[in-house]
Design an enzyme around this catalytic site. Structure first.
Site, PDB file in Angstrom:
ATOM      1  N   GLY A  47       0.771  -1.243   0.000  1.00 34.55           N
ATOM      2  CA  GLY A  47       0.000   0.000   0.000  1.00 34.55           C
ATOM      3  C   GLY A  47       0.796   1.283   0.000  1.00 34.55           C
ATOM      4  O   GLY A  47       0.334   2.282   0.553  1.00 34.55           O
ATOM      5  N   ASN A  67       1.294   3.078  -2.647  1.00 35.16           N
ATOM      6  CA  ASN A  67       0.474   3.988  -3.462  1.00 35.16           C
ATOM      7  C   ASN A  67      -0.722   4.506  -2.664  1.00 35.16           C
ATOM      8  O   ASN A  67      -1.100   5.673  -2.795  1.00 35.16           O
ATOM      9  CB  ASN A  67       0.006   3.287  -4.742  1.00 35.16           C
ATOM     10  CG  ASN A  67       1.069   3.326  -5.823  1.00 35.16           C
ATOM     11  OD1 ASN A  67       1.310   4.367  -6.427  1.00 35.16           O
ATOM     12  ND2 ASN A  67       1.722   2.186  -6.056  1.00 35.16           N
ATOM     13  N   LEU A  94      -4.499  -7.582  -6.470  1.00 35.79           N
ATOM     14  CA  LEU A  94      -3.999  -8.640  -7.356  1.00 35.79           C
ATOM     15  C   LEU A  94      -5.088  -9.506  -7.974  1.00 35.79           C
ATOM     16  O   LEU A  94      -4.804 -10.305  -8.870  1.00 35.79           O
ATOM     17  CB  LEU A  94      -2.999  -9.518  -6.589  1.00 35.79           C
ATOM     18  CG  LEU A  94      -1.715  -8.785  -6.172  1.00 35.79           C
ATOM     19  CD1 LEU A  94      -0.820  -9.711  -5.366  1.00 35.79           C
ATOM     20  CD2 LEU A  94      -0.973  -8.226  -7.377  1.00 35.79           C
ATOM     21  N   LYS A  95      -6.305  -9.367  -7.524  1.00 34.70           N
ATOM     22  CA  LYS A  95      -7.382 -10.203  -8.071  1.00 34.70           C
ATOM     23  C   LYS A  95      -8.113  -9.481  -9.193  1.00 34.70           C
ATOM     24  O   LYS A  95      -8.118  -8.241  -9.234  1.00 34.70           O
ATOM     25  CB  LYS A  95      -8.381 -10.566  -6.958  1.00 34.70           C
ATOM     26  CG  LYS A  95      -7.761 -11.291  -5.779  1.00 34.70           C
ATOM     27  CD  LYS A  95      -7.406 -12.709  -6.168  1.00 34.70           C
ATOM     28  CE  LYS A  95      -6.592 -13.438  -5.118  1.00 34.70           C
ATOM     29  NZ  LYS A  95      -7.268 -13.622  -3.847  1.00 34.70           N
ATOM     30  N   LEU A  96      -8.730 -10.286 -10.066  1.00 36.75           N
ATOM     31  CA  LEU A  96      -9.555  -9.682 -11.105  1.00 36.75           C
ATOM     32  C   LEU A  96     -10.825  -9.134 -10.446  1.00 36.75           C
ATOM     33  O   LEU A  96     -11.471  -9.834  -9.664  1.00 36.75           O
ATOM     34  CB  LEU A  96      -9.911 -10.759 -12.138  1.00 36.75           C
ATOM     35  CG  LEU A  96     -10.398 -10.295 -13.498  1.00 36.75           C
ATOM     36  CD1 LEU A  96      -9.338  -9.448 -14.217  1.00 36.75           C
ATOM     37  CD2 LEU A  96     -10.760 -11.500 -14.365  1.00 36.75           C
ATOM     38  N   ASN A 130      -6.555   1.784 -12.541  1.00 38.42           N
ATOM     39  CA  ASN A 130      -5.489   0.929 -12.010  1.00 38.42           C
ATOM     40  C   ASN A 130      -4.151   1.571 -12.364  1.00 38.42           C
ATOM     41  O   ASN A 130      -4.040   2.295 -13.359  1.00 38.42           O
ATOM     42  CB  ASN A 130      -5.563  -0.463 -12.653  1.00 38.42           C
ATOM     43  CG  ASN A 130      -4.483  -1.396 -12.135  1.00 38.42           C
ATOM     44  OD1 ASN A 130      -4.217  -1.451 -10.932  1.00 38.42           O
ATOM     45  ND2 ASN A 130      -3.842  -2.133 -13.031  1.00 38.42           N
ATOM     46  N   HIS A 160      -0.104   0.572 -13.129  1.00 37.75           N
ATOM     47  CA  HIS A 160       0.716  -0.578 -13.492  1.00 37.75           C
ATOM     48  C   HIS A 160       2.153  -0.107 -13.715  1.00 37.75           C
ATOM     49  O   HIS A 160       2.377   0.909 -14.376  1.00 37.75           O
ATOM     50  CB  HIS A 160       0.164  -1.230 -14.766  1.00 37.75           C
ATOM     51  CG  HIS A 160       0.875  -2.492 -15.122  1.00 37.75           C
ATOM     52  ND1 HIS A 160       0.584  -3.701 -14.518  1.00 37.75           N
ATOM     53  CD2 HIS A 160       1.895  -2.722 -15.980  1.00 37.75           C
ATOM     54  CE1 HIS A 160       1.394  -4.627 -15.004  1.00 37.75           C
ATOM     55  NE2 HIS A 160       2.194  -4.067 -15.888  1.00 37.75           N
ATOM     56  N   GLU A 182       5.219   6.363  -9.683  1.00 36.40           N
ATOM     57  CA  GLU A 182       3.830   5.977  -9.395  1.00 36.40           C
ATOM     58  C   GLU A 182       3.214   6.903  -8.344  1.00 36.40           C
ATOM     59  O   GLU A 182       2.079   7.353  -8.486  1.00 36.40           O
ATOM     60  CB  GLU A 182       3.774   4.538  -8.878  1.00 36.40           C
ATOM     61  CG  GLU A 182       4.167   3.501  -9.905  1.00 36.40           C
ATOM     62  CD  GLU A 182       3.934   2.080  -9.398  1.00 36.40           C
ATOM     63  OE1 GLU A 182       2.901   1.835  -8.752  1.00 36.40           O
ATOM     64  OE2 GLU A 182       4.784   1.217  -9.654  1.00 36.40           O
ATOM     65  N   ASP A 202      -5.140  -5.313 -16.893  1.00 36.03           N
ATOM     66  CA  ASP A 202      -4.215  -4.341 -17.512  1.00 36.03           C
ATOM     67  C   ASP A 202      -4.590  -3.942 -18.929  1.00 36.03           C
ATOM     68  O   ASP A 202      -3.719  -3.574 -19.719  1.00 36.03           O
ATOM     69  CB  ASP A 202      -2.779  -4.905 -17.524  1.00 36.03           C
ATOM     70  CG  ASP A 202      -2.278  -5.244 -16.136  1.00 36.03           C
ATOM     71  OD1 ASP A 202      -2.712  -4.587 -15.172  1.00 36.03           O
ATOM     72  OD2 ASP A 202      -1.454  -6.164 -16.015  1.00 36.03           O
TER      73      ASP A 202
HETATM   74  C1  GRF Z   1       2.662  -1.039  -7.722  1.00 31.86           C
HETATM   75  O1  GRF Z   1       3.870  -1.239  -8.399  1.00 31.86           O
HETATM   76  C2  GRF Z   1       1.523  -0.919  -8.693  1.00 31.86           C
HETATM   77  O2  GRF Z   1       1.890  -0.336  -9.898  1.00 31.86           O
HETATM   78  C3  GRF Z   1       1.131  -2.350  -8.917  1.00 31.86           C
HETATM   79  O3  GRF Z   1       1.288  -2.959  -7.652  1.00 31.86           O
HETATM   80  C4  GRF Z   1       2.271  -2.260  -6.913  1.00 31.86           C
HETATM   81  C5  GRF Z   1       1.649  -1.905  -5.600  1.00 31.86           C
HETATM   82  O4  GRF Z   1       2.582  -1.346  -4.720  1.00 31.86           O
HETATM   83  N1  GRF Z   1      -0.198  -2.453  -9.464  1.00 31.86           N
HETATM   84  P1  GRF Z   1       2.111  -0.727  -3.357  1.00 31.86           P
HETATM   85  O5  GRF Z   1       1.319  -1.811  -2.618  1.00 31.86           O
HETATM   86  O6  GRF Z   1       1.259   0.461  -3.651  1.00 31.86           O
HETATM   87  O7  GRF Z   1       3.355  -0.371  -2.629  1.00 31.86           O
END
Ligand code: GRF
Length: 237
Positions: free
Chosen positions: A15, A17, A93-95, A110, A112, A182, A153
């Protein structure tokens, strides 16, 4: 001043982000967006602890062994209970079940850690993305923010931001450089999307709010600056 748009962040893991979004939106009184719910599929997700420390409600909707329609019902009731109008996936990570995608179409994004469509899709998550980038010999990677649709994605790309790959990079050094981008790009794109979606007369389904306008010279940290604007010719950026 309009009330902030309630945003749910969905995360399975660490987490960072989420933390960047909390810093950007929840530490100021006049932000246009507020993280109002953190939803995870894993009771032990570190992201839930971050939510708790920030005073944001957390919820767990487990997915293992459940029908997608059942998962969708649980998710939608949590999302509705908190009045959620936008969703940001951040390491989820899930759809996402189709019923949830349909309900929030154009309002779910999302992030990526590559320049999609390269190095995306099933199996491309976490360190695997960066390992594949290094293995390919690419000299540029980056970050993509896109709308969420029914496949991993694949939804419409809203913004991309390039990041150089260095000859001596390891998975760790590359991942760290990408992650720094990010943390800056995601809040900016979500803020722009929220403003565009909440503008009177803006159809809720319209994800067509962004155009990436690149760019200045590479800066000292090797990260190219880019500008995102909300629609052709509006001068924002
Ligand atoms: C990030 O690299 C994001 O782009 C990807 O999963 C990662 C999550 O990182 N979808 P965090 O949990 O926010 O540190």
């Amino acid at each position: 001043m309009a009330a902030p748009v309630p945003l749910a962040v969905m995360a399975s893991g660490g987490g960072t982000n989420l933390e960047a979004l909390l810093d950007h939106f929840n530490r100021s009184d006049d932000a246009p967006v507020r993280v109002a719910l953190v939803l995870s599929d894993r009771p032990g997700a570190v992201a839930l602890g971050r939510a708790q420390r920030a005073g944001v409600p957390g919820a767990v909707v487990e997915t293992n062994g459940r029908e997608p329609a059942d998962v969708a019902d649980s998710m939608l009731s949590e999302l509705e209970r908190h009045g959620i109008r936008m969703i940001a996936l951040a390491g989820y990570l899930k759809l996402v079940p189709e019923a949830v995608v349909g309900h929030y179409r154009g309002r779910m994004v999302n992030i990526h850690p590559s320049l999609l469509p390269s190095f995306g899709g099933p199996g491309f998550y976490g360190r695997r993305v960066h390992r594949a980038v290094l293995g390919s010999g690419c000299t540029v990677t980056g970050v993509t923010v896109h709308l969420v649709d029914e496949e991993y994605d694949r939804g419409r790309i809203l913004a991309q931001y390039p990041v150089p790959v260095r000859a001596d990079d390891s998975v760790e050094t590359l991942a760290a450089r990408v992650l720094r981008v990010e943390h800056r790009l995601y809040p900016a794109v979500i803020e722009r999307l929220a403003r565009a979606l909440e503008r009177p007369g803006q159809p809720a389904e319209t994800g067509a709010a962004f155009e990436l306008v690149d760019s200045a010279e590479p800066s000292a940290d090797g990260i190219r600056r880019a500008t995102i604007r909300t629609g052709p010719g509006d001068g924002a950026g």
